[in-house]
Design an enzyme around this catalytic site. Structure first.
Site, PDB file in Angstrom:
ATOM      1  N   ASP A   8      15.617 -50.943  48.334  1.00  0.00           N
ATOM      2  CA  ASP A   8      15.196 -52.145  47.621  1.00  0.00           C
ATOM      3  C   ASP A   8      15.494 -53.304  48.560  1.00  0.00           C
ATOM      4  O   ASP A   8      15.856 -53.098  49.725  1.00  0.00           O
ATOM      5  CB  ASP A   8      15.871 -52.268  46.247  1.00  0.00           C
ATOM      6  N   CYS A  65      20.256 -49.078  48.592  1.00  0.00           N
ATOM      7  CA  CYS A  65      20.252 -50.308  47.795  1.00  0.00           C
ATOM      8  C   CYS A  65      21.574 -51.018  48.088  1.00  0.00           C
ATOM      9  O   CYS A  65      22.243 -50.685  49.066  1.00  0.00           O
ATOM     10  CB  CYS A  65      20.020 -50.040  46.309  1.00  0.00           C
ATOM     11  N   THR A  67      24.511 -50.970  46.511  1.00  0.00           N
ATOM     12  CA  THR A  67      25.670 -50.072  46.406  1.00  0.00           C
ATOM     13  C   THR A  67      25.313 -48.606  46.565  1.00  0.00           C
ATOM     14  O   THR A  67      26.192 -47.782  46.781  1.00  0.00           O
ATOM     15  CB  THR A  67      26.347 -50.216  45.025  1.00  0.00           C
ATOM     16  N   HIS A  98      27.634 -27.790  50.765  1.00  0.00           N
ATOM     17  CA  HIS A  98      28.017 -27.160  49.510  1.00  0.00           C
ATOM     18  C   HIS A  98      27.030 -27.380  48.370  1.00  0.00           C
ATOM     19  O   HIS A  98      26.959 -26.552  47.457  1.00  0.00           O
ATOM     20  CB  HIS A  98      29.399 -27.648  49.071  1.00  0.00           C
ATOM     21  N   HIS A 133      27.990 -20.971  47.431  1.00  0.00           N
ATOM     22  CA  HIS A 133      27.440 -22.253  46.995  1.00  0.00           C
ATOM     23  C   HIS A 133      26.047 -22.110  46.392  1.00  0.00           C
ATOM     24  O   HIS A 133      25.638 -22.926  45.570  1.00  0.00           O
ATOM     25  CB  HIS A 133      27.430 -23.250  48.152  1.00  0.00           C
TER      26      HIS A 133
END
Length: 147
Positions: A8, A65, A67, A98, A133
């Site tokens: 963004d 973005c 955060t 994993h 996994h």
């Protein structure tokens, strides 16, 4: 391996740095914007990348973005996407090894250009380990169909 990237407005500069890193490495990629710092809605860009990865058009996606939180929330709403919000190289390696994460989410306000590049490098260079996994990733797929 083909990679699709988007951000963004709050992740524009870090995304551009990551695009430069991919170019330096010779990695095939598509940068789907935005191209200016004008305000945009991150769900639109997260959904575009997520649909492309889930649909098999691209092996991996990268979303940025402010955060990384909003992008990761939206990306994980898409069936077939395992998006990981990473702030360290260790998290990026573990997300791939994993969890077979296929979308990397980063926060420009959280990690700088150098750390962002290092996280991207760890994400791209770490293969899924499979083995024990794989059973867990299969359970993630099953959870998607229940919800």
């Amino acid at each position: 391996m083909r990679i699709i990237l988007a951000s963004d407005h709050a992740g524009l500069e870090l995304r551009q740095e990551l695009v430069a890193a991919l170019k330096e490495r010779g990695v095939a990629h598509e940068d789907v914007g935005p191209v200016t710092r004008d305000s945009v809605d991150y769900p639109d860009f997260a959904s575009r990348v997520s649909r492309a990865v889930a649909g098999g058009e691209y092996a991996l996606g990268v979303l940025v973005c402010g955060t990384g939180i909003g992008m990761s929330i939206v990306a994980n709403k898409h069936r077939g996407v395992r998006a990981a919000l990473c702030t360290t190289e260790f998290e990026a390696r573990m997300a791939r090894a994993h969890n077979d994460a296929n979308v990397l989410c980063l926060g420009q306000r959280v990690v700088g250009a150098g750390v962002g590049r290092a996280i991207l490098e760890a994400f791209l260079s770490t293969p899924f380990e499979g083995g024990r996994h794989e059973r867990r990733v299969q359970k993630i797929r099953e959870a998607e169909s229940q919800g």
